[in-house]
Enzyme design. Structure first.
Site, mmCIF file in Angstrom:
data_model
loop_
_atom_site.group_PDB
_atom_site.id
_atom_site.type_symbol
_atom_site.label_atom_id
_atom_site.label_comp_id
_atom_site.label_asym_id
_atom_site.label_seq_id
_atom_site.Cartn_x
_atom_site.Cartn_y
_atom_site.Cartn_z
ATOM 1 N N SER A 119 4.841 -77.643 1.020
ATOM 2 C CA SER A 119 4.279 -76.599 1.872
ATOM 3 C C SER A 119 4.722 -75.219 1.381
ATOM 4 C CB SER A 119 4.664 -76.864 3.328
ATOM 5 O OG SER A 119 3.902 -76.073 4.213
ATOM 6 N N ASP A 173 -5.073 -82.546 6.005
ATOM 7 C CA ASP A 173 -4.073 -81.502 6.255
ATOM 8 C C ASP A 173 -4.680 -80.388 7.107
ATOM 9 O OD1 ASP A 173 -2.108 -79.475 6.117
ATOM 10 O OD2 ASP A 173 -1.472 -80.133 4.125
ATOM 11 N N HIS A 204 -0.286 -83.081 7.124
ATOM 12 C CA HIS A 204 0.673 -82.229 6.415
ATOM 13 C C HIS A 204 2.014 -82.957 6.377
ATOM 14 C CE1 HIS A 204 1.605 -78.361 4.680
ATOM 15 N NE2 HIS A 204 2.639 -78.194 5.479
#
Length: 224
Positions: A119, A173, A204
């Site tokens: 991320s 995601d 995610h």
């Protein structure tokens, strides 16, 4: 000069470390969030990989109503073109560069170091790795995007023009849309980088199947 070195969790191998993975966490997490994955990678018992999981400094994050949390940079908007605060990205880049240099100074050359991240940490690993002036063993960019939106970063280093890059992204995601990861992948492919793309049926997050693939990729880079 940067003030203090990044705090981190360091996991040493049973044998003397000759290679290293520096793994950067996502927004609001810490190095402790990913440290538990090391046993899940199924590495050979006698592997020589040092794993370092640094903690981002705490700062206010605009999209989270200014709440203070661990963050590599401020996120100002969910819009890809205005999401990353580049001043913060560049500051964190210097911190990660210093951490890489620590490892080089300890006797592990850059060519034996993988820069990884998830991320927000993946954004920083990709950005820093493309611009680092010594050849790295690999760049692992998980569920992330380029902070420079639909352009490659300025001053990409020729030293990492051929460095293996592995991009992973979840097809579901909802935090970092897969389209943002694909924009980065398209740019890297167009510039002839050595990049591999793999998507997984996940949100995610990280899947066990994905960790097995990451393990194989790391072993090919660091234990071959």
């Amino acid at each position: 000069m940067l003030a203090t070195p990044l705090e981190r969790i360091t996991l040493e191998p049973k044998s003397t470390a000759t290679t290293c993975v520096i793994w950067l966490h996502g927004l609001g997490d810490s190095g402790a969030g990913f440290a538990p994955i090391v046993p899940m990678l199924g590495l050979p018992e006698n592997h020589s990989i040092r794993f370092i999981f640094p903690h981002a400094p705490e700062q206010a994050v605009t999209i989270n109503q200014g709440a203070v949390m661990r963050s590599w940079y401020d996120i100002k908007s969910m819009d890809l073109h205005n999401r990353a605060d580049m001043t913060g990205v560049l500051t964190s880049e210097k911190r990660v560069q210093a951490l890489i240099q620590e490892q080089i100074d300890s006797g592990i050359p850059a060519k034996n170091i993988v820069l990884a991240g998830f991320s927000q940490g993946g954004v920083l690993s990709l950005f820093t790795g493309l611009r680092f002036e010594q050849s790295l063993a690999g760049i692992l960019a998980l569920s992330c995007y380029l902070p420079t939106a639909d352009t490659l970063p300025e001053q990409c280093s020729a030293a990492n023009a051929n460095t293996p890059i592995l991009q992973n992204h979840g097809t579901h995601d909802g935090v970092v849309p897969i389209s943002a990861g694909k924009i980065a992948n398209d740019l890297l492919n167009a510039a002839k980088y050595n990049v591999t793309w793999q998507s997984y049926p996940m949100e995610h997050s990280v899947l066990p199947e994905q960790l097995a693939d990451i393990s194989a990729w790391l072993q090919a880079r660091l234990l071959a």
